[in-house]
Design a protein around this motif. Structure first.
Motif, mmCIF file in Angstrom:
data_model
loop_
_atom_site.group_PDB
_atom_site.id
_atom_site.type_symbol
_atom_site.label_atom_id
_atom_site.label_comp_id
_atom_site.label_asym_id
_atom_site.label_seq_id
_atom_site.Cartn_x
_atom_site.Cartn_y
_atom_site.Cartn_z
ATOM 1 N N VAL A 173 0.861 -1.184 0.000
ATOM 2 C CA VAL A 173 0.000 0.000 0.000
ATOM 3 C C VAL A 173 0.897 1.233 0.000
ATOM 4 O O VAL A 173 1.586 1.512 0.992
ATOM 5 C CB VAL A 173 -0.938 0.029 1.228
ATOM 6 N N ARG B 161 5.579 1.262 -5.566
ATOM 7 C CA ARG B 161 4.840 -0.006 -5.673
ATOM 8 C C ARG B 161 5.529 -0.951 -6.654
ATOM 9 O O ARG B 161 5.712 -2.141 -6.368
ATOM 10 C CB ARG B 161 3.394 0.246 -6.089
ATOM 11 N N ASP C 92 -1.435 -8.326 -4.331
ATOM 12 C CA ASP C 92 -2.085 -7.125 -4.859
ATOM 13 C C ASP C 92 -1.382 -5.890 -4.303
ATOM 14 O O ASP C 92 -0.567 -5.972 -3.375
ATOM 15 C CB ASP C 92 -3.569 -7.097 -4.478
ATOM 16 N N THR C 93 -1.726 -4.723 -4.898
ATOM 17 C CA THR C 93 -1.229 -3.436 -4.402
ATOM 18 C C THR C 93 -2.409 -2.476 -4.278
ATOM 19 O O THR C 93 -3.476 -2.700 -4.881
ATOM 20 C CB THR C 93 -0.172 -2.827 -5.352
ATOM 21 N N ALA C 94 -2.201 -1.401 -3.514
ATOM 22 C CA ALA C 94 -3.233 -0.364 -3.347
ATOM 23 C C ALA C 94 -2.556 0.994 -3.352
ATOM 24 O O ALA C 94 -1.418 1.141 -2.872
ATOM 25 C CB ALA C 94 -3.994 -0.576 -2.044
ATOM 26 N N SER C 95 -3.247 2.012 -3.883
ATOM 27 C CA SER C 95 -2.650 3.330 -4.068
ATOM 28 C C SER C 95 -2.977 4.314 -2.933
ATOM 29 O O SER C 95 -2.507 5.453 -2.965
ATOM 30 C CB SER C 95 -3.097 3.931 -5.411
ATOM 31 N N GLU D 153 -8.220 2.246 -0.061
ATOM 32 C CA GLU D 153 -8.198 1.087 -0.949
ATOM 33 C C GLU D 153 -7.460 -0.070 -0.285
ATOM 34 O O GLU D 153 -7.853 -1.234 -0.413
ATOM 35 C CB GLU D 153 -7.509 1.464 -2.267
ATOM 36 N N GLY D 154 -6.369 0.270 0.439
ATOM 37 C CA GLY D 154 -5.612 -0.768 1.120
ATOM 38 C C GLY D 154 -6.451 -1.484 2.170
ATOM 39 O O GLY D 154 -6.367 -2.709 2.321
ATOM 40 N N GLU E 144 -9.733 -1.849 2.158
ATOM 41 C CA GLU E 144 -10.703 -2.698 1.458
ATOM 42 C C GLU E 144 -10.048 -3.990 0.978
ATOM 43 O O GLU E 144 -10.597 -5.085 1.143
ATOM 44 C CB GLU E 144 -11.298 -1.937 0.273
ATOM 45 N N LYS E 145 -8.857 -3.872 0.388
ATOM 46 C CA LYS E 145 -8.193 -5.072 -0.149
ATOM 47 C C LYS E 145 -7.692 -5.976 0.974
ATOM 48 O O LYS E 145 -7.666 -7.209 0.820
ATOM 49 C CB LYS E 145 -7.051 -4.658 -1.073
#
Length: 528
Positions: free
Chosen positions: A8, A15, A33-36, A40-41, A43-44
């Protein structure tokens, strides 16, 4: 086994750089996965449940620390590595205190990243081995202990652990249900009776049906494993009664569930229902339908509950006892029962309401110096003991009814004189009360209009005029003793001194103060 990683960071280059800076697979990790950003992080994280999250400490909106704090509320074992610049170094060190596994300074150095990954990998491996050892131990546990851990484990969010417990139980059925039992016997034999009860339950349910007997605090629990959903009827009640022998018990039956992972819901409902056991007779099996039937409120509006300006139930009970009327006592007790149910009182509230009502009535009845007052004092103590010690609401009601029946019998039962003579005696004893013809008519079981006519024919006075005259006669005695007018008014039942003044002048022909001065003066002159 590869451990899952989530990255994240709000910088795309960071990233992507982290993806390529080391050989993740050779270290036992896989970037899932990655988050921006932090939102979002979060949620993922909820979607993929990573074993390790690498998160930038500074991001617009939700920061890395915000994300970690939100996750920690639901997951106390997640692992985090935080990314920070030199300017944020002190901030990052403080974050470690909050439970992160470590930190990395930007720009990220390959060697430092490998050191952190290997350290976290070792932590994850130790945790995995600890879980495996615990699961192996649990597989060898008695089934009762497995059920108890499934119901009362410290971390109900640990889905993997719960699945292992279910597998260890080795049960397969279309329906499960929790039954809770509260058993009680005599103090001297209760321990032995409980042991016998548990053994009989074990024989009747575990050995014959494959159900599981377990402990739930002070209660006995049964996990019913059935091929259908109809376990809360007469068959279950009869089985429990046979196992109980002479031991008193109450049982509650939670709803049927389709999977063992859902038995906590059945347990919680059974626990809620068992809290209402005070209102059910010995040997009852309480299910939701029985509970709803007991506390049905469709007819609450029809219940004639006391109004703020009307007589309290304690006063009405006193009146009923004072006129020695069994029927009147029964009516008041019925009102008290209706009030308890309509207000959905719990056990403590019911005991309190009965204690207050009975104490008010018995206190007034005991206030004199006659033999009846002494008898009432003795019964006051007995009644309060009955209310506090009754094992069920039915037993409480029955004992209170019985006690009042005994008391009226010892008073001599209903007066053999006419109702009108009883009314006159009652008025002379209770002139200071808020006396109303309607209330006495209710007590004696007459229509108020009809009783008023009978009273007028018998005494030559209307009811209210008769009460006023009794009060005025008593007022004359008190005024002659030198009491002040407002004191006398209150003592004889007039809350308004002006109203008392007008009534006194009407029947005596002079004012209360003038009468007091004259009568008190005569008494003093005679004494000198």
């Amino acid at each position: 086994m590869m451990y899952k990683v989530l990255i994240v960071d709000d910088e795309p280059m960071i990233r992507e750089g982290l993806r390529t800076i080391v050989d993740w697979e050779s270290e036992g990790f896989e970037i899932i996965d990655t988050a921006s950003n932090g939102k979002e992080g979060l949620e993922k994280f909820g979607q993929i449940a990573p074993d390790l999250t690498i998160v930038d400490i500074r991001m617009p909106g939700m920061t890395g620390l915000d994300l970690i704090e939100r996750v920690r509320k639901e997951n106390s074992t997640a692992h985090f590595l935080i990314l920070s610049g030199y300017a944020e170094f002190d901030y990052a060190k403080r974050a470690i205190v909050s439970g992160v596994s470590g930190y990395l300074l930007k720009p990220v150095d390959e060697a430092e990243l490998l050191d952190e990954l290997r350290r976290v990998h070792e932590l994850l491996q130790r945790e995995k081995e600890a879980r495996s050892a615990r699961i192996e131990q649990e597989a060898a546990l008695p089934k009762a202990q497995l059920v108890e851990e499934l119901l009362f484990e410290d971390d109900p969010q640990d889905g993997e652990h719960r699945e292992k417990l279910v597998n260890a139980l080795g049960l397969s059925a279309p329906a499960y249900r929790i039954v809770l039992l509260d058993a009680h016997g005599g103090a001297e034999t209760e321990s032995r009776q409980h042991a016998v009860f548990r053994q009989r339950l074990k024989e009747a349910f575990e050995e014959k049906n494959g159900d599981i007997l377990f402990s739930a605090g002070s209660h006995i629990g049964l996990l019913l494993v059935r091929q259908n959903h109809a376990e809360c009827g007469d068959k279950l009640r009869n089985q429990l009664a046979e196992a109980a022998g002479g031991l008193e018990f109450h049982a509650s039956c939670g709803p049927a569930v389709d999977h063992l992972l859902e038995i906590s819901a059945s347990f919680r409902e059974a626990e809620h229902l068992l809290h209402a056991r005070f209102f059910f007779e010995n040997g009852s099996v309480i299910d939701p339908a029985a509970y709803q039937a007991l506390f049905a409120t469709e007819n609450v509006d029809e219940l004639t509950l006391e109004s703020e300006d009307g007589p309290q139930l304690g006063d009405k009970l006193y009146y009923a006892l004072d006129i020695r009327s069994r029927d009147a006592v029964e009516k008041v007790l019925t009102e008290l029962e209706q009030e308890a149910v309509s207000r959905r009182m719990d056990e403590a509230a019911v005991r309190g309401e009965y204690s207050r009502t009975l104490s008010l009535a018995m206190g007034k009845l005991s206030s004199g110096s006659s033999s009846a007052a002494e008898l009432a004092q003795n019964y006051h103590s007995l009644l309060l003991s009955d209310v506090n010690q009754a094992q069920s609401y039915g037993a409480l009601k029955q004992q209170v009814h019985t006690r009042f029946g005994e008391l009226i019998d010892r008073f001599g039962g209903a007066n053999k004189d006419t109702v009108l003579k009883q009314m006159i005696d009652f008025i002379r004893r209770n002139y200071s009360e808020n006396l109303k013809l309607e209330l006495l008519a209710e007590m004696f079981g007459y229509n108020s209009g009809y009783l008023g006519k009978l009273f007028k024919n018998y005494t030559g006075e209307y009811f209210n005029a008769f009460v006023d005259k009794v009060r005025v006669e008593k007022a004359k005695e008190l005024l002659a003793q030198g009491l002040k007018v407002h004191q006398v008014a209150a003592r004889v039942g007039y809350s308004n001194a002006d109203y008392f003044h007008s009534k006194f002048r009407k029947y005596v022909g002079t004012s209360p103060s003038a009468y007091r001065n004259e009568a008190h003066g005569e008494q003093q002159g005679g004494e000198s």
